[in-house]
Design a protein around this motif. Structure first.
Motif, PDB file in Angstrom:
ATOM      1  N   VAL A  84       2.383  -8.888   1.160  1.00  0.00           N
ATOM      2  CA  VAL A  84       2.805  -7.691   0.450  1.00  0.00           C
ATOM      3  C   VAL A  84       1.747  -7.363  -0.596  1.00  0.00           C
ATOM      4  N   ALA A  85       1.442  -6.069  -0.729  1.00  0.00           N
ATOM      5  CA  ALA A  85       0.400  -5.651  -1.666  1.00  0.00           C
ATOM      6  C   ALA A  85       0.808  -4.358  -2.342  1.00  0.00           C
ATOM      7  N   GLY A  86       0.465  -4.246  -3.625  1.00  0.00           N
ATOM      8  CA  GLY A  86       0.686  -3.018  -4.365  1.00  0.00           C
ATOM      9  C   GLY A  86      -0.559  -2.147  -4.301  1.00  0.00           C
ATOM     10  N   LEU A  87      -0.369  -0.850  -4.079  1.00  0.00           N
ATOM     11  CA  LEU A  87      -1.481   0.081  -3.962  1.00  0.00           C
ATOM     12  C   LEU A  87      -1.397   1.173  -5.011  1.00  0.00           C
ATOM     13  N   GLY A  88      -0.939   0.823  -6.199  1.00  0.00           N
ATOM     14  CA  GLY A  88      -0.747   1.812  -7.248  1.00  0.00           C
ATOM     15  C   GLY A  88       0.727   2.086  -7.447  1.00  0.00           C
ATOM     16  N   LEU A  89       1.075   2.783  -8.519  1.00  0.00           N
ATOM     17  CA  LEU A  89       2.469   3.042  -8.828  1.00  0.00           C
ATOM     18  C   LEU A  89       3.170   3.759  -7.678  1.00  0.00           C
ATOM     19  N   GLY A  90       4.280   3.171  -7.217  1.00  0.00           N
ATOM     20  CA  GLY A  90       5.092   3.798  -6.188  1.00  0.00           C
ATOM     21  C   GLY A  90       4.537   3.696  -4.788  1.00  0.00           C
ATOM     22  N   ASN A  91       3.519   2.866  -4.565  1.00  0.00           N
ATOM     23  CA  ASN A  91       2.901   2.790  -3.243  1.00  0.00           C
ATOM     24  C   ASN A  91       2.534   1.343  -2.939  1.00  0.00           C
ATOM     25  N   GLY A  92       2.775   0.925  -1.712  1.00  0.00           N
ATOM     26  CA  GLY A  92       2.454  -0.444  -1.330  1.00  0.00           C
ATOM     27  C   GLY A  92       2.500  -0.617   0.168  1.00  0.00           C
ATOM     28  N   VAL A  93       2.293  -1.854   0.596  1.00  0.00           N
ATOM     29  CA  VAL A  93       2.339  -2.164   2.020  1.00  0.00           C
ATOM     30  C   VAL A  93       2.910  -3.568   2.179  1.00  0.00           C
ATOM     31  N   PHE A  94       3.747  -3.753   3.200  1.00  0.00           N
ATOM     32  CA  PHE A  94       4.385  -5.041   3.467  1.00  0.00           C
ATOM     33  C   PHE A  94       4.290  -5.325   4.951  1.00  0.00           C
ATOM     34  N   GLN A  95       3.894  -6.563   5.299  1.00  0.00           N
ATOM     35  CA  GLN A  95       3.770  -6.953   6.704  1.00  0.00           C
ATOM     36  C   GLN A  95       4.402  -8.319   6.893  1.00  0.00           C
ATOM     37  N   SER A  96       5.326  -8.407   7.838  1.00  0.00           N
ATOM     38  CA  SER A  96       5.946  -9.680   8.214  1.00  0.00           C
ATOM     39  C   SER A  96       6.087  -9.692   9.725  1.00  0.00           C
ATOM     40  N   GLY A  97       5.231 -10.456  10.390  1.00  0.00           N
ATOM     41  CA  GLY A  97       5.224 -10.428  11.841  1.00  0.00           C
ATOM     42  C   GLY A  97       4.814  -9.052  12.336  1.00  0.00           C
ATOM     43  N   LYS A  98       5.632  -8.468  13.186  1.00  0.00           N
ATOM     44  CA  LYS A  98       5.350  -7.128  13.697  1.00  0.00           C
ATOM     45  C   LYS A  98       5.998  -6.030  12.849  1.00  0.00           C
TER      46      LYS A  98
END
Length: 478
Positions: free
Chosen positions: A361-375
């Motif tokens: 999981v990563a934060g890309l600035g306020l209100g934005n991010g990305v999460f990956q777990s398996g597929k």
């Protein structure tokens, strides 16, 4: 009483000592932790510190405050002679001394890995410490203040250009957070436009964020491009001298901020100063039960965990068969290490470390991010909520959790606190500027005259008044 020495107070070291206090009975063993710093840094929050979303002091955990029954020593372990079970402890001031132990836990972590590129050592800054994150924040804010006073041109462009080297999680997070911070700053600087700010990410591989799927990494690239960021893939830095970053493509980027996040390596001071077995990548060879050694041979009384150790990944998902160096593994290894060490002291059998990666999981600035777990991949606002939720809960101790959540809550209502305190790097400058100093000594004269005595002057004047009369009397007598 058995002596347990913990080398390093980062994730793995702090959690090991913290859990040993919980599992050890009173008088069962004495624990000493040695680290040059008096605190543990929660590194996943450093990008948010750099972007002014969290106060720097709130992402560190004071060792003395939270380790109530552990001897805390602020110094470096410069030599480990495990054959004789003696460690040399070197403080910042004073003479080194030898510390005898029965069990040693090596958790000295990792440092930024750099290459002999001209100018990097002198001009770049890493992102492994809270001091680095705070310095990055203050530098960018100060540069905005300076750029606002300059006309459009090369010097202003240089001040408003940020270069991040490395497209892993740390690089992408700090890159995206700083891009978001710069955009939010523009409303306070009417002299500057969005087009005046330039953000460049340099990655030697053909993709970013290898911890997530290719599709997810491509989505991140598109999201960064929408925000005006420039990502250079399959590109290497060849020089960083004179405020100019030279790329393998031939492009030269003038900048005042170079952030290096292109990998880490095991703490060389501890690894090179020990007689413990080391694998080809410079990490301490560690068994799955977190004892130092190989599956066939155990180094009795020695343990390792975290970024400095090469722990087999029994799930089969690790790079090269080993657990990747991240906070997720370091914390879980430390918790098991404490249990296993206590089990060995009590004559019990330790358990092997087995942890399947929960995802990234990563934060890309306020209100934005990305999460990956398996597929499963989540992008945008809900991924950002997952990022803050996971790391907020992972922050050690409720006292620290409340401080971080308090920063988020205040920033939600009041916005970022965009004030630079770069003067903290030279705190005595203002005092020295106006401090009164002694006048310099005047040079001595070539023929110095003896000091005049007022009494002698008066006596000489009286003698001169009487002398003529005496002379006249003598003439008359003749």
């Amino acid at each position: 009483m058995p002596q347990i020495l913990v080398v390093g107070g980062g994730y793995a070291g702090f959690y090991t000592a913290w859990k040993l206090e919980k599992h050890l009975r009173k008088g069962e063993a004495e624990v000493t932790i040695v680290d040059p710093l008096p605190y543990m840094t929660y590194q996943p929050f450093l990008p948010e510190v750099a972007a002014g979303e969290i106060e720097g002091r709130h992402v560190v955990v004071g060792l003395r405050r939270h380790l109530k029954r552990t001897n805390v020593v602020n110094a470096k372990v410069t030599k480990i002679d495990h054959a004789n079970k003696v460690a040399t402890i070197t403080p910042a001031q004073g003479e080194p001394w030898e510390h005898r132990y029965d069990q040693i836990v090596v958790t000295a972590g990792a440092v930024s890995r750099t290459f002999p590129i001209p100018g990097i050592a002198d001009n770049a800054i890493g992102l492994k410490t809270v001091e680095e994150a705070m310095a990055i924040r203050d530098r960018i804010l100060t540069n905005f203040d300076r750029a606002a006073n300059l006309p459009a041109g090369p010097e202003r462009d240089r001040l408003l250009t940020v270069v991040v080297v490395g497209g892993g999680f740390a690089g992408i997070e700090v890159f995206a957070e700083l891009r978001a911070m710069a955009s939010s700053l523009l409303k306070s600087y009417p002299q500057l436009r969005f087009e005046d700010t330039h953000f460049h990410l340099i990655e030697a591989m053909g993709r970013i964020m290898p911890e997530v799927s290719l599709e997810t990494s491509q989505w991140v690239l598109k999201d960064l491009a929408k925000k005006g960021a420039n990502v250079h893939l399959d590109t290497q830095v060849q020089g960083a001298e004179g405020g100019n970053v030279a790329l393998s493509t031939g492009e030269v980027i003038p900048t005042d901020v170079i952030i290096w996040t292109a990998g880490v390596m095991a703490n060389p001071t501890v690894v090179r100063g020990s007689d413990l077995p080391v694998e080809e990548r410079g990490r301490i060879r560690t068994r799955a039960d977190l004892r130092v050694g190989t599956p066939e041979e155990i180094v009795e009384g020695a343990w390792a965990a975290g970024d400095i150790s090469a722990v087999p990944d029994l799930t089969g998902g690790g790079v090269g068969g080993y657990c990747v160096p991240n906070a997720q593994h370091a914390v879980r290894q430390a918790k098991l290490l404490a249990k296993n060490l206590v089990a060995v002291l009590r004559g019990e059998t330790p358990r092997e470390y087995f942890h399947k990666n929960l995802g990234a999981v990563a934060g890309l600035g306020l209100g934005n991010g990305v999460f990956q777990s398996g597929k499963i991949a989540i992008k945008g606002f809900f991924a950002w909520v997952a990022h803050r939720g996971y790391h907020g809960l992972a922050m050690p101790s409720w006292e620290r959790k409340w401080r971080v959540v308090g920063d988020w809550w205040m920033n939600f209502w009041l916005g970022r606190d965009n004030v630079a305190l770069q003067g903290t790097l030279t705190p005595r400058a203002a005092f020295e500027e106006f401090a009164a100093r002694p006048r310099p000594a005047q040079p001595a004269a070539e023929n110095p005259q003896p000091p005049i005595d007022p009494k002698s002057v008066a006596k000489d004047e009286g003698a001169a008044a009487v002398a003529p009369a005496e002379k006249d009397n003598k003439v008359d007598a003749n």
